[in-house]
Scaffold this active site. Sequence first.
Site, PDB file in Angstrom:
ATOM      1  N   TYR A 194      27.066  -3.986  67.013  1.00 34.26           N
ATOM      2  CA  TYR A 194      27.081  -2.589  67.472  1.00 34.26           C
ATOM      3  C   TYR A 194      27.027  -1.582  66.323  1.00 34.26           C
ATOM      4  O   TYR A 194      27.207  -0.386  66.544  1.00 34.26           O
ATOM      5  CB  TYR A 194      28.329  -2.348  68.349  1.00 34.26           C
ATOM      6  CG  TYR A 194      28.348  -3.221  69.579  1.00 34.26           C
ATOM      7  CD1 TYR A 194      27.695  -2.831  70.750  1.00 34.26           C
ATOM      8  CD2 TYR A 194      28.979  -4.458  69.575  1.00 34.26           C
ATOM      9  CE1 TYR A 194      27.683  -3.652  71.874  1.00 34.26           C
ATOM     10  CE2 TYR A 194      28.977  -5.285  70.699  1.00 34.26           C
ATOM     11  CZ  TYR A 194      28.328  -4.869  71.835  1.00 34.26           C
ATOM     12  OH  TYR A 194      28.304  -5.682  72.941  1.00 34.26           O
ATOM     13  N   ASP A 195      26.795  -2.058  65.096  1.00 30.17           N
ATOM     14  CA  ASP A 195      26.773  -1.156  63.929  1.00 30.17           C
ATOM     15  C   ASP A 195      25.845   0.059  64.107  1.00 30.17           C
ATOM     16  O   ASP A 195      26.214   1.166  63.697  1.00 30.17           O
ATOM     17  CB  ASP A 195      26.364  -1.920  62.660  1.00 30.17           C
ATOM     18  CG  ASP A 195      27.508  -2.743  62.103  1.00 30.17           C
ATOM     19  OD1 ASP A 195      28.660  -2.520  62.510  1.00 30.17           O
ATOM     20  OD2 ASP A 195      27.252  -3.608  61.245  1.00 30.17           O
ATOM     21  N   ASP A 243      38.975 -12.874  65.331  1.00 23.24           N
ATOM     22  CA  ASP A 243      38.115 -12.530  66.451  1.00 23.24           C
ATOM     23  C   ASP A 243      38.017 -11.018  66.473  1.00 23.24           C
ATOM     24  O   ASP A 243      38.985 -10.323  66.140  1.00 23.24           O
ATOM     25  CB  ASP A 243      38.681 -13.052  67.771  1.00 23.24           C
ATOM     26  CG  ASP A 243      37.605 -13.058  68.849  1.00 23.24           C
ATOM     27  OD1 ASP A 243      36.527 -13.634  68.610  1.00 23.24           O
ATOM     28  OD2 ASP A 243      37.817 -12.467  69.921  1.00 23.24           O
ATOM     29  N   SER A 244      36.845 -10.504  66.814  1.00 28.40           N
ATOM     30  CA  SER A 244      36.674  -9.061  66.737  1.00 28.40           C
ATOM     31  C   SER A 244      35.717  -8.562  67.795  1.00 28.40           C
ATOM     32  O   SER A 244      35.014  -9.356  68.439  1.00 28.40           O
ATOM     33  CB  SER A 244      36.151  -8.681  65.343  1.00 28.40           C
ATOM     34  OG  SER A 244      34.956  -9.378  65.072  1.00 28.40           O
ATOM     35  N   THR A 303      35.449 -20.140  60.451  1.00 34.42           N
ATOM     36  CA  THR A 303      34.140 -19.533  60.673  1.00 34.42           C
ATOM     37  C   THR A 303      33.130 -20.189  59.730  1.00 34.42           C
ATOM     38  O   THR A 303      33.499 -20.683  58.657  1.00 34.42           O
ATOM     39  CB  THR A 303      34.158 -18.012  60.423  1.00 34.42           C
ATOM     40  OG1 THR A 303      32.877 -17.476  60.722  1.00 34.42           O
ATOM     41  CG2 THR A 303      34.482 -17.656  58.985  1.00 34.42           C
ATOM     42  N   HIS A 351      37.358  -2.840  60.238  1.00 34.88           N
ATOM     43  CA  HIS A 351      38.473  -3.434  60.960  1.00 34.88           C
ATOM     44  C   HIS A 351      38.855  -4.785  60.353  1.00 34.88           C
ATOM     45  O   HIS A 351      40.025  -5.115  60.243  1.00 34.88           O
ATOM     46  CB  HIS A 351      38.117  -3.578  62.446  1.00 34.88           C
ATOM     47  CG  HIS A 351      36.728  -4.111  62.699  1.00 34.88           C
ATOM     48  ND1 HIS A 351      35.611  -3.574  62.101  1.00 34.88           N
ATOM     49  CD2 HIS A 351      36.270  -5.155  63.441  1.00 34.88           C
ATOM     50  CE1 HIS A 351      34.537  -4.251  62.484  1.00 34.88           C
ATOM     51  NE2 HIS A 351      34.917  -5.216  63.286  1.00 34.88           N
ATOM     52  N   ARG A 352      37.825  -5.564  59.914  1.00 39.02           N
ATOM     53  CA  ARG A 352      38.108  -6.871  59.300  1.00 39.02           C
ATOM     54  C   ARG A 352      38.835  -6.694  57.973  1.00 39.02           C
ATOM     55  O   ARG A 352      39.800  -7.379  57.678  1.00 39.02           O
ATOM     56  CB  ARG A 352      36.801  -7.634  59.061  1.00 39.02           C
ATOM     57  CG  ARG A 352      36.704  -8.919  59.857  1.00 39.02           C
ATOM     58  CD  ARG A 352      35.407  -9.652  59.625  1.00 39.02           C
ATOM     59  NE  ARG A 352      34.256  -8.797  59.677  1.00 39.02           N
ATOM     60  CZ  ARG A 352      33.697  -8.402  60.824  1.00 39.02           C
ATOM     61  NH1 ARG A 352      34.173  -8.808  61.978  1.00 39.02           N
ATOM     62  NH2 ARG A 352      32.648  -7.605  60.812  1.00 39.02           N
ATOM     63  N   LYS A 389      30.999 -13.119  57.045  1.00 36.42           N
ATOM     64  CA  LYS A 389      32.472 -13.128  57.116  1.00 36.42           C
ATOM     65  C   LYS A 389      33.062 -13.881  55.931  1.00 36.42           C
ATOM     66  O   LYS A 389      34.043 -13.437  55.350  1.00 36.42           O
ATOM     67  CB  LYS A 389      32.935 -13.777  58.418  1.00 36.42           C
ATOM     68  CG  LYS A 389      32.743 -12.897  59.632  1.00 36.42           C
ATOM     69  CD  LYS A 389      33.440 -13.521  60.812  1.00 36.42           C
ATOM     70  CE  LYS A 389      33.158 -12.761  62.093  1.00 36.42           C
ATOM     71  NZ  LYS A 389      33.701 -13.441  63.252  1.00 36.42           N
TER      72      LYS A 389
HETATM   73  P1  IMP Z   1      33.115 -12.308  66.570  1.00 39.56           P
HETATM   74  O1  IMP Z   1      34.404 -11.856  65.993  1.00 39.56           O
HETATM   75  O2  IMP Z   1      32.226 -12.895  65.514  1.00 39.56           O
HETATM   76  O3  IMP Z   1      33.292 -13.189  67.765  1.00 39.56           O
HETATM   77  O4  IMP Z   1      32.365 -10.973  67.015  1.00 39.56           O
HETATM   78  C1  IMP Z   1      32.189 -10.630  68.353  1.00 39.56           C
HETATM   79  C2  IMP Z   1      31.172  -9.545  68.538  1.00 39.56           C
HETATM   80  O5  IMP Z   1      31.778  -8.281  68.310  1.00 39.56           O
HETATM   81  C3  IMP Z   1      29.957  -9.575  67.611  1.00 39.56           C
HETATM   82  O6  IMP Z   1      28.959 -10.423  68.096  1.00 39.56           O
HETATM   83  C4  IMP Z   1      29.523  -8.118  67.646  1.00 39.56           C
HETATM   84  O7  IMP Z   1      28.792  -7.866  68.821  1.00 39.56           O
HETATM   85  C5  IMP Z   1      30.855  -7.382  67.748  1.00 39.56           C
HETATM   86  N1  IMP Z   1      31.340  -7.012  66.410  1.00 39.56           N
HETATM   87  C6  IMP Z   1      32.445  -7.491  65.778  1.00 39.56           C
HETATM   88  N2  IMP Z   1      32.569  -6.932  64.555  1.00 39.56           N
HETATM   89  C7  IMP Z   1      31.521  -6.090  64.419  1.00 39.56           C
HETATM   90  C8  IMP Z   1      31.088  -5.245  63.359  1.00 39.56           C
HETATM   91  O8  IMP Z   1      31.662  -5.141  62.268  1.00 39.56           O
HETATM   92  N3  IMP Z   1      29.953  -4.539  63.603  1.00 39.56           N
HETATM   93  C9  IMP Z   1      29.264  -4.605  64.764  1.00 39.56           C
HETATM   94  N4  IMP Z   1      29.596  -5.390  65.765  1.00 39.56           N
HETATM   95  C10 IMP Z   1      30.732  -6.134  65.607  1.00 39.56           C
END
Ligand code: IMP
Length: 196
Positions: free
Chosen positions: A153-154, A72-73, A12, A179-180, A17
């Site tokens: 979405y916080d 990924d999240s 990343t 979650h992270r 992050k």
């Molecule tokens: P990625 O892991 O950076 O690909 O995250 C994918 C998407 O998931 C982000 O653009 C957010 O829309 C959502 N997301 C993931 N983690 C969070 C968080 O901690 N807060 C709010 N949105 C999240």
Amino acid sequence: MLLKNRKLVVATNNKHKLREIEEILNGFEIIPAKEVLKEFNPEENGRSFCENAFIKAKALKEHTEFPVLADDSGLEVFALGGEPGVFSSRYSEDGSDEANLKKLLLNLKGINNRKARFVCCMVLVFGDRVIKKEGFVYGSITEKPRGKSGFGYDPVFVPDGYDKTFAEMGEKEKNSISHRRRALELIKGELEAIYG
Ligand code: IMP
């Protein structure tokens, strides 16, 4: 398997992050993706968070001898069958946080069950081993956005046991239960076992 140096490439370039990873994996030298590969933008076409994290880790591992960590999240809303899920960042047409939030609240209009969870999958690739760990935080979706901090979405997510949204908490409080954080703590345990 004991490794001497504690270098770890993370798939990343996202500053938030990287900060969170450095804070939790203290004692490891974290190398951002861009130091290994100038353009790092693999297509995330997996069907799950872990598949996408693996795609990112594998793409970077081809360019470094050091272990690689990728994540990924996203958000899963139960009444919407797990949507937006792996499409969290590109849920709406323009993919902005505002438009994604708007679409989510519209799709939940009139629905009482607002239970949801954030999911993070971390994948660690070293040598020919692959370790996957998932972290979750359960909560519910508000009727309207609240708060200014954080991202994604916080503003609509209230974790169970709290009455503030993630965006009403400071970054520190959110990161302590995220979650992270949960996935990273599990990965940390694995790293300690690998490095000794
Ligand atoms: P990625 O892991 O950076 O690909 O995250 C994918 C998407 O998931 C982000 O653009 C957010 O829309 C959502 N997301 C993931 N983690 C969070 C968080 O901690 N807060 C709010 N949105 C999240």
